[in-house]
Structure formats: C-alpha cells, structure tokens
Design a protein around this motif. Sequence first.
Motif, PDB file in Angstrom:
ATOM      1  N   VAL A 101      36.024  54.139  40.355  1.00 30.22           N
ATOM      2  CA  VAL A 101      35.147  52.981  40.506  1.00 30.22           C
ATOM      3  C   VAL A 101      35.499  52.302  41.817  1.00 30.22           C
ATOM      4  N   GLU A 102      34.514  52.066  42.670  1.00 30.23           N
ATOM      5  CA  GLU A 102      34.724  51.350  43.923  1.00 30.23           C
ATOM      6  C   GLU A 102      33.910  50.057  43.899  1.00 30.23           C
ATOM      7  N   VAL A 103      34.548  48.956  44.265  1.00 31.51           N
ATOM      8  CA  VAL A 103      33.888  47.650  44.292  1.00 31.51           C
ATOM      9  C   VAL A 103      34.130  47.008  45.647  1.00 31.51           C
ATOM     10  N   TRP A 104      33.064  46.547  46.306  1.00 28.80           N
ATOM     11  CA  TRP A 104      33.174  45.885  47.597  1.00 28.80           C
ATOM     12  C   TRP A 104      32.909  44.394  47.410  1.00 28.80           C
ATOM     13  N   GLY A 105      33.911  43.564  47.694  1.00 28.24           N
ATOM     14  CA  GLY A 105      33.717  42.129  47.619  1.00 28.24           C
ATOM     15  C   GLY A 105      34.521  41.485  46.511  1.00 28.24           C
ATOM     16  N   LYS A 106      34.469  40.158  46.483  1.00 33.41           N
ATOM     17  CA  LYS A 106      35.187  39.368  45.480  1.00 33.41           C
ATOM     18  C   LYS A 106      34.333  39.239  44.235  1.00 33.41           C
ATOM     19  N   ALA A 107      34.931  39.541  43.092  1.00 34.35           N
ATOM     20  CA  ALA A 107      34.191  39.504  41.829  1.00 34.35           C
ATOM     21  C   ALA A 107      34.624  38.319  40.982  1.00 34.35           C
ATOM     22  N   SER A 108      33.642  37.631  40.414  1.00 36.16           N
ATOM     23  CA  SER A 108      33.905  36.593  39.426  1.00 36.16           C
ATOM     24  C   SER A 108      33.404  37.140  38.097  1.00 36.16           C
ATOM     25  N   THR A 109      34.320  37.317  37.155  1.00 35.63           N
ATOM     26  CA  THR A 109      34.005  38.060  35.956  1.00 35.63           C
ATOM     27  C   THR A 109      34.144  37.198  34.715  1.00 35.63           C
ATOM     28  N   LEU A 110      33.040  36.998  34.025  1.00 34.76           N
ATOM     29  CA  LEU A 110      33.032  36.256  32.780  1.00 34.76           C
ATOM     30  C   LEU A 110      32.810  37.266  31.667  1.00 34.76           C
ATOM     31  N   LEU A 111      33.929  37.785  31.110  1.00 36.03           N
ATOM     32  CA  LEU A 111      33.829  38.860  30.130  1.00 36.03           C
ATOM     33  C   LEU A 111      33.780  38.356  28.702  1.00 36.03           C
ATOM     34  N   ALA A 112      34.447  37.273  28.431  1.00 35.86           N
ATOM     35  CA  ALA A 112      34.421  36.704  27.088  1.00 35.86           C
ATOM     36  C   ALA A 112      34.630  35.215  27.231  1.00 35.86           C
ATOM     37  N   LEU A 113      33.704  34.453  26.703  1.00 31.49           N
ATOM     38  CA  LEU A 113      33.752  33.012  26.917  1.00 31.49           C
ATOM     39  C   LEU A 113      35.031  32.405  26.373  1.00 31.49           C
ATOM     40  N   GLY A 114      35.763  31.717  27.223  1.00 30.38           N
ATOM     41  CA  GLY A 114      36.968  31.020  26.786  1.00 30.38           C
ATOM     42  C   GLY A 114      38.232  31.840  26.846  1.00 30.38           C
ATOM     43  N   VAL A 115      38.125  33.181  26.994  1.00 26.67           N
ATOM     44  CA  VAL A 115      39.326  33.999  27.076  1.00 26.67           C
ATOM     45  C   VAL A 115      40.042  33.686  28.387  1.00 26.67           C
ATOM     46  N   GLY A 116      41.320  33.373  28.317  1.00 24.29           N
ATOM     47  CA  GLY A 116      42.080  33.018  29.503  1.00 24.29           C
ATOM     48  C   GLY A 116      42.259  31.526  29.664  1.00 24.29           C
ATOM     49  N   PHE A 117      41.505  30.740  28.907  1.00 24.64           N
ATOM     50  CA  PHE A 117      41.696  29.294  28.946  1.00 24.64           C
ATOM     51  C   PHE A 117      42.942  28.901  28.165  1.00 24.64           C
ATOM     52  N   ASN A 118      43.569  27.803  28.607  1.00 26.32           N
ATOM     53  CA  ASN A 118      44.659  27.193  27.852  1.00 26.32           C
ATOM     54  C   ASN A 118      44.018  26.106  26.994  1.00 26.32           C
ATOM     55  N   LYS A 119      43.877  26.375  25.713  1.00 26.65           N
ATOM     56  CA  LYS A 119      43.121  25.489  24.831  1.00 26.65           C
ATOM     57  C   LYS A 119      43.785  24.128  24.633  1.00 26.65           C
ATOM     58  N   SER A 120      45.065  24.021  24.958  1.00 26.69           N
ATOM     59  CA  SER A 120      45.729  22.727  24.813  1.00 26.69           C
ATOM     60  C   SER A 120      45.446  21.806  26.005  1.00 26.69           C
ATOM     61  N   LEU A 121      44.901  22.368  27.086  1.00 26.26           N
ATOM     62  CA  LEU A 121      44.544  21.581  28.260  1.00 26.26           C
ATOM     63  C   LEU A 121      43.086  21.141  28.170  1.00 26.26           C
ATOM     64  N   SER A 122      42.728  20.181  28.979  1.00 25.12           N
ATOM     65  CA  SER A 122      41.359  19.676  28.970  1.00 25.12           C
ATOM     66  C   SER A 122      40.422  20.653  29.684  1.00 25.12           C
ATOM     67  N   GLY A 123      39.124  20.432  29.491  1.00 25.78           N
ATOM     68  CA  GLY A 123      38.141  21.247  30.194  1.00 25.78           C
ATOM     69  C   GLY A 123      38.291  21.135  31.695  1.00 25.78           C
ATOM     70  N   ARG A 124      38.530  19.932  32.195  1.00 16.91           N
ATOM     71  CA  ARG A 124      38.689  19.720  33.638  1.00 16.91           C
ATOM     72  C   ARG A 124      39.911  20.466  34.169  1.00 16.91           C
ATOM     73  N   GLU A 125      41.012  20.429  33.427  1.00 11.75           N
ATOM     74  CA  GLU A 125      42.225  21.131  33.858  1.00 11.75           C
ATOM     75  C   GLU A 125      42.005  22.635  33.866  1.00 11.75           C
ATOM     76  N   ASN A 126      41.229  23.153  32.908  1.00 10.99           N
ATOM     77  CA  ASN A 126      40.935  24.582  32.893  1.00 10.99           C
ATOM     78  C   ASN A 126      39.990  24.976  34.013  1.00 10.99           C
ATOM     79  N   ILE A 127      39.132  24.064  34.435  1.00  8.95           N
ATOM     80  CA  ILE A 127      38.284  24.321  35.602  1.00  8.95           C
ATOM     81  C   ILE A 127      39.157  24.528  36.840  1.00  8.95           C
TER      82      ILE A 127
END
Length: 271
Positions: A101-127
């Motif tokens: 697989v070859e990819v050219w450029g920077k990728a922003s990947t939203l694969l599963a909503l909320g996966v990777g967030f720290n749920k103990s932090l606020s929405g703004r802090e996770n942004i």
Amino acid sequence: MILLSVSPEVVAESDRSPYAVRVEDLSITYRTTFEKKPTLKQAITRLGRGQRAVKEIQALTDVSFDVKVGTAMGIIGSNGAGKSTLMRAMAGILPPTTGKVEVWGKASTLLALGVGFNKSLSGRENIILGGLAAGLSRKEVEERADEVAEWTELGDFIDMPMNTYSSGMGARVGFSVAVHMKPDILMIDEALSTGDAHFREKASVKMAELRESARAMFLISHGLSSISEMCNECIWLDKGRLMMRGAPDEVIDAYMRHVKVKKSATALEEM
C-alpha cells in the motif's frame, strides 16, 4: 479516533504525485486463537483445561486499485466484507500479509468515533490532544481549538469530561477533530451514521468542503445515499475481494442486486 502524520519529505513528494493512494495485490490474513471444547476424556487428562486452536481468517485477498488526486472514494459491502480492514491498511495501522500500500500525503483517519480519546479529560482537552497527534504544533492546535470546539455545538459540555457524553456527543468531537486538521487525505469509517439529523447534514457539508481541498477522501458507510451524494467513485468488497469499481450509482445498483434488496430510501440508508 486515530490520527496519522508523515514527514515533510513525504508531503513534498505528494505534491508531485498524481496519485493519493495505490494498493497492489493486497492480502491480509488474521491469525486468531480460540478454546476448543474438550471431550470428557480430554477434560479429565488435561484437568479440565481446554485446548487452544489457531484459525486463519482471510480478510482481504489480492485487492488492487489506485486513487488519483481529487477522488472521493466510497467503500461499500456487507458486514465482514473487509472494508474496515482495507481502511486500516491504507492508514498504515495493519501491515499487509502480501502486497503493498502506498499513500502520498498526510492522512487524518477517523476509524472509530471516540477511539483514542481520554474519556476522563474534557472535549476541549481531547481536541488539543488530537491536534498534537496529527502533527500540529502547540501554537497551531491552540489557534484551532476554539474553532473546533465551537463547531461541535456542544456548548458548556465541551469543557466537561467525555465520560459524561452520549455517543452522539462523542461523535461530534471526533468528527470535528478529524476534519479540522487540514488533511491531505481523509479516511472516515461510518462517522456519518452517528448523531442527529442536524449533525449529519452539517458533517455532509464539511465533507463536501474537504473534497474540494483534500487530495483524496475515503468513506465507508452503510448509508448508501451518503456514498452516492458525497463520492465520485466507489468500490464494492465482498468476502475480502474487490467485486467492482466505478461510478457510485452503478456500483450501488450492482451491490443491491447481489444482496437481492430492492432500491428504496430505507434500503439506501441502512445497507
């Protein structure tokens, strides 16, 4: 949510390439273990312990296609067809068993909503965390944080811990982070299926904007009407194999004939 970034050298090279993504003879095999149910004799001799068995699952088989700059690619298929596996391979999360697989450029990947967030932090802090993970500087993240927070329309909830959010509220934060990082390539897996009608409409408008500025966009959705409206190409996967590539309406019609479902507004939203 998983955000990926690449080096400046790769981004510079992407400016010269007519392609955003190229997949060649891609196959991915999972190896999983499970507990075999023992017979009475085996249970006695092994003191009640079961026996571990290994099973191989062929998630993708010899998939090949290339995606030129400016393409908005929809990916459709039944559950278990290999859609998310393909997306994860293009995002660099799953290594190919064979092929490349070859990819050219920077990728922003939203694969599963909320996966990777720290749920103990606020929405703004996770942004802020999401922006840093995307490779932005602290200054760039802080400059965009307020804009992203306002786009979520969560009001005072944006400064509350995310473990107090509903799934729809978490979806707003996840989608907002992904689409405001100015990606070269945007990959979204089922993001538009979560949230109320107002959010889905707003997300669709934002996706249309990104389609004009990003090198490429990939969208997995069971909402076939979203694929038809937002994509200019489509591929159909079935049991890990590429069945068809073409204009979204043509591929969707072929897919619906295959699964023997009549075309209707309800079917297009839930397939």
